[in-house]
Scaffold this motif. Structure first.
Motif, PDB file in Angstrom:
ATOM      1  N   LYS A 134       8.068-127.439  45.610  1.00 62.20           N
ATOM      2  CA  LYS A 134       7.955-126.290  46.504  1.00 62.20           C
ATOM      3  C   LYS A 134       6.736-125.426  46.185  1.00 62.20           C
ATOM      4  O   LYS A 134       6.143-124.812  47.078  1.00 62.20           O
ATOM      5  N   ARG A 135       6.327-125.407  44.917  1.00 63.90           N
ATOM      6  CA  ARG A 135       5.167-124.622  44.496  1.00 63.90           C
ATOM      7  C   ARG A 135       3.883-125.097  45.192  1.00 63.90           C
ATOM      8  O   ARG A 135       2.954-124.310  45.388  1.00 63.90           O
ATOM      9  N   CYS A 136       3.843-126.368  45.569  1.00 66.05           N
ATOM     10  CA  CYS A 136       2.632-126.943  46.156  1.00 66.05           C
ATOM     11  C   CYS A 136       2.532-126.716  47.659  1.00 66.05           C
ATOM     12  O   CYS A 136       1.594-127.208  48.296  1.00 66.05           O
ATOM     13  N   HIS A 137       3.483-126.003  48.228  1.00 64.94           N
ATOM     14  CA  HIS A 137       3.520-125.781  49.667  1.00 64.94           C
ATOM     15  C   HIS A 137       3.740-124.288  49.929  1.00 64.94           C
ATOM     16  O   HIS A 137       4.345-123.595  49.115  1.00 64.94           O
ATOM     17  N   PRO A 138       3.259-123.765  51.070  1.00 59.79           N
ATOM     18  CA  PRO A 138       3.240-122.305  51.291  1.00 59.79           C
ATOM     19  C   PRO A 138       4.578-121.688  51.689  1.00 59.79           C
ATOM     20  O   PRO A 138       4.679-120.965  52.675  1.00 59.79           O
ATOM     21  N   HIS A 139       5.612-121.969  50.897  1.00 63.84           N
ATOM     22  CA  HIS A 139       6.889-121.282  51.086  1.00 63.84           C
ATOM     23  C   HIS A 139       6.774-119.853  50.562  1.00 63.84           C
ATOM     24  O   HIS A 139       5.919-119.567  49.709  1.00 63.84           O
ATOM     25  N   PRO A 140       7.632-118.948  51.016  1.00 67.25           N
ATOM     26  CA  PRO A 140       7.676-117.611  50.418  1.00 67.25           C
ATOM     27  C   PRO A 140       8.026-117.699  48.934  1.00 67.25           C
ATOM     28  O   PRO A 140       8.695-118.650  48.512  1.00 67.25           O
ATOM     29  N   PRO A 141       7.574-116.745  48.112  1.00 64.93           N
ATOM     30  CA  PRO A 141       7.900-116.763  46.678  1.00 64.93           C
ATOM     31  C   PRO A 141       9.410-116.789  46.450  1.00 64.93           C
ATOM     32  O   PRO A 141      10.171-116.143  47.169  1.00 64.93           O
ATOM     33  N   GLN A 142       9.840-117.543  45.443  1.00 67.79           N
ATOM     34  CA  GLN A 142      11.258-117.693  45.139  1.00 67.79           C
ATOM     35  C   GLN A 142      11.428-117.751  43.634  1.00 67.79           C
ATOM     36  O   GLN A 142      10.604-118.344  42.933  1.00 67.79           O
ATOM     37  N   LEU A 143      12.496-117.137  43.104  1.00 66.63           N
ATOM     38  CA  LEU A 143      12.700-117.104  41.665  1.00 66.63           C
ATOM     39  C   LEU A 143      12.901-118.493  41.082  1.00 66.63           C
ATOM     40  O   LEU A 143      12.375-118.814  40.022  1.00 66.63           O
ATOM     41  N   ASP A 144      13.673-119.331  41.753  1.00 66.34           N
ATOM     42  CA  ASP A 144      13.922-120.679  41.249  1.00 66.34           C
ATOM     43  C   ASP A 144      12.701-121.568  41.430  1.00 66.34           C
ATOM     44  O   ASP A 144      11.950-121.437  42.407  1.00 66.34           O
ATOM     45  N   TYR A 145      12.519-122.492  40.478  1.00 69.24           N
ATOM     46  CA  TYR A 145      11.519-123.545  40.644  1.00 69.24           C
ATOM     47  C   TYR A 145      12.242-124.714  41.301  1.00 69.24           C
ATOM     48  O   TYR A 145      13.256-125.183  40.797  1.00 69.24           O
ATOM     49  N   VAL A 146      11.718-125.203  42.438  1.00 71.18           N
ATOM     50  CA  VAL A 146      12.501-126.096  43.297  1.00 71.18           C
ATOM     51  C   VAL A 146      11.746-127.375  43.647  1.00 71.18           C
ATOM     52  O   VAL A 146      10.557-127.331  43.997  1.00 71.18           O
ATOM     53  N   TYR A 147      12.435-128.516  43.543  1.00 70.87           N
ATOM     54  CA  TYR A 147      11.989-129.763  44.143  1.00 70.87           C
ATOM     55  C   TYR A 147      12.777-129.964  45.431  1.00 70.87           C
ATOM     56  O   TYR A 147      14.000-129.745  45.462  1.00 70.87           O
ATOM     57  N   LYS A 148      12.082-130.403  46.492  1.00 66.52           N
ATOM     58  CA  LYS A 148      12.738-130.639  47.773  1.00 66.52           C
ATOM     59  C   LYS A 148      12.734-132.146  48.065  1.00 66.52           C
ATOM     60  O   LYS A 148      11.687-132.794  47.989  1.00 66.52           O
ATOM     61  N   ILE A 149      13.897-132.677  48.419  1.00 65.40           N
ATOM     62  CA  ILE A 149      14.035-134.105  48.746  1.00 65.40           C
ATOM     63  C   ILE A 149      14.433-134.237  50.210  1.00 65.40           C
ATOM     64  O   ILE A 149      15.417-133.635  50.653  1.00 65.40           O
ATOM     65  N   PHE A 150      13.658-135.012  50.962  1.00 67.19           N
ATOM     66  CA  PHE A 150      13.930-135.257  52.376  1.00 67.19           C
ATOM     67  C   PHE A 150      14.388-136.706  52.545  1.00 67.19           C
ATOM     68  O   PHE A 150      13.663-137.631  52.177  1.00 67.19           O
ATOM     69  N   ILE A 151      15.585-136.884  53.107  1.00 68.70           N
ATOM     70  CA  ILE A 151      16.178-138.210  53.264  1.00 68.70           C
ATOM     71  C   ILE A 151      16.470-138.457  54.740  1.00 68.70           C
ATOM     72  O   ILE A 151      17.211-137.686  55.373  1.00 68.70           O
ATOM     73  N   GLN A 152      15.895-139.513  55.287  1.00 70.90           N
ATOM     74  CA  GLN A 152      16.181-139.854  56.680  1.00 70.90           C
ATOM     75  C   GLN A 152      17.581-140.435  56.785  1.00 70.90           C
ATOM     76  O   GLN A 152      17.983-141.287  55.986  1.00 70.90           O
ATOM     77  N   CYS A 153      18.336-139.949  57.756  1.00 72.49           N
ATOM     78  CA  CYS A 153      19.713-140.389  57.960  1.00 72.49           C
ATOM     79  C   CYS A 153      19.914-140.797  59.415  1.00 72.49           C
ATOM     80  O   CYS A 153      19.230-140.301  60.317  1.00 72.49           O
TER      81      CYS A 153
END
Length: 207
Positions: A134-153
């Motif tokens: 998430k740090r590598c993309h322009p999301h609003p600042p957030q306290l947690d450090y986050v990985y985002k996983i996108f899964i096609q269903c």
């Protein structure tokens, strides 16, 4: 320096100070790590606008090695090449169905569960599309450090049901995407999902 950059540095400092406080075996080092932790909180305050008290309470119960949280999103298309979005009650904006990973469940199990809970759709996972820091993309600042996983269903059955945290569920084509909940998903990420729809051979994106 942007708020996002400041928050990123603060998160790194918090992680370092936390490890130091966990494993330090002398009073001198402990004092230094506590000072480093305080600096990280003050930087977080600068980046987020939150007061110090809720920041220190937020992290006070974390005892173990600090690792990223994982946000899992189900990507569901219909026969008209439209993508399924949910309207979040928290901010009245739209996102892909999904949420935090649960201990004891695999990423695909979480995607299936979240899709069912938020939309009523029974789905089966097809493939991994992206794992994004998430740090590598322009999301609003957030306290947690986050990985985002996108899964096609793929939807097996499609019957809308109400969810306590969802206001609406609807399919959208790429040209009519509504205002997104950018804490959860960005328009660039929605566009990326459509790239996978139109190019099934596209490799999964990392970072």
């Amino acid at each position: 320096m942007s708020s996002t950059t400041i928050l990123s540095y603060a998160q790194r400092l918090k992680s370092i100070s936390h490890l130091g406080l966990t494993y330090s075996n002398n009073e001198y080092d402990t004092e230094r790590y506590r000072e480093l932790e305080q600096i990280s909180f003050e930087m977080m305050q600068m980046a987020t606008g939150l007061s110090l008290e809720p920041l220190t309470v937020y992290f006070s119960q974390t005892k173990e090695y600090i690792t990223p949280k994982v946000d899992i999103r189900a990507v569901i298309f219909n026969d008209q090449n439209e993508i399924l979005l949910v309207k979040e009650k928290a901010d009245g904006k739209w996102s892909l169905p999904g949420g935090w990973a649960d201990i004891g469940q695999s990423p695909t199990e979480v995607a299936v569960k979240e899709a069912l809970e938020e939309t009523g759709f029974n789905v089966k996972p097809i493939k991994l599309l992206a794992v994004l820091d998430k740090r590598c993309h322009p999301h609003p600042p957030q306290l947690d450090y986050v990985y985002k996983i996108f899964i096609q269903c793929e939807a097996i059955t499609a019957s809308y049901t109400e969810a306590f945290d969802i206001l609406d569920v609807k399919f959208f084509n790429q040209e009519s995407i509504p205002v997104l909940s950018e804490d959860r998903v960005l328009s660039s990420q929605i566009d990326l999902m459509f790239e996978y729809l139109h190019n099934p051979e596209k490799q999964a994106l990392i970072d």
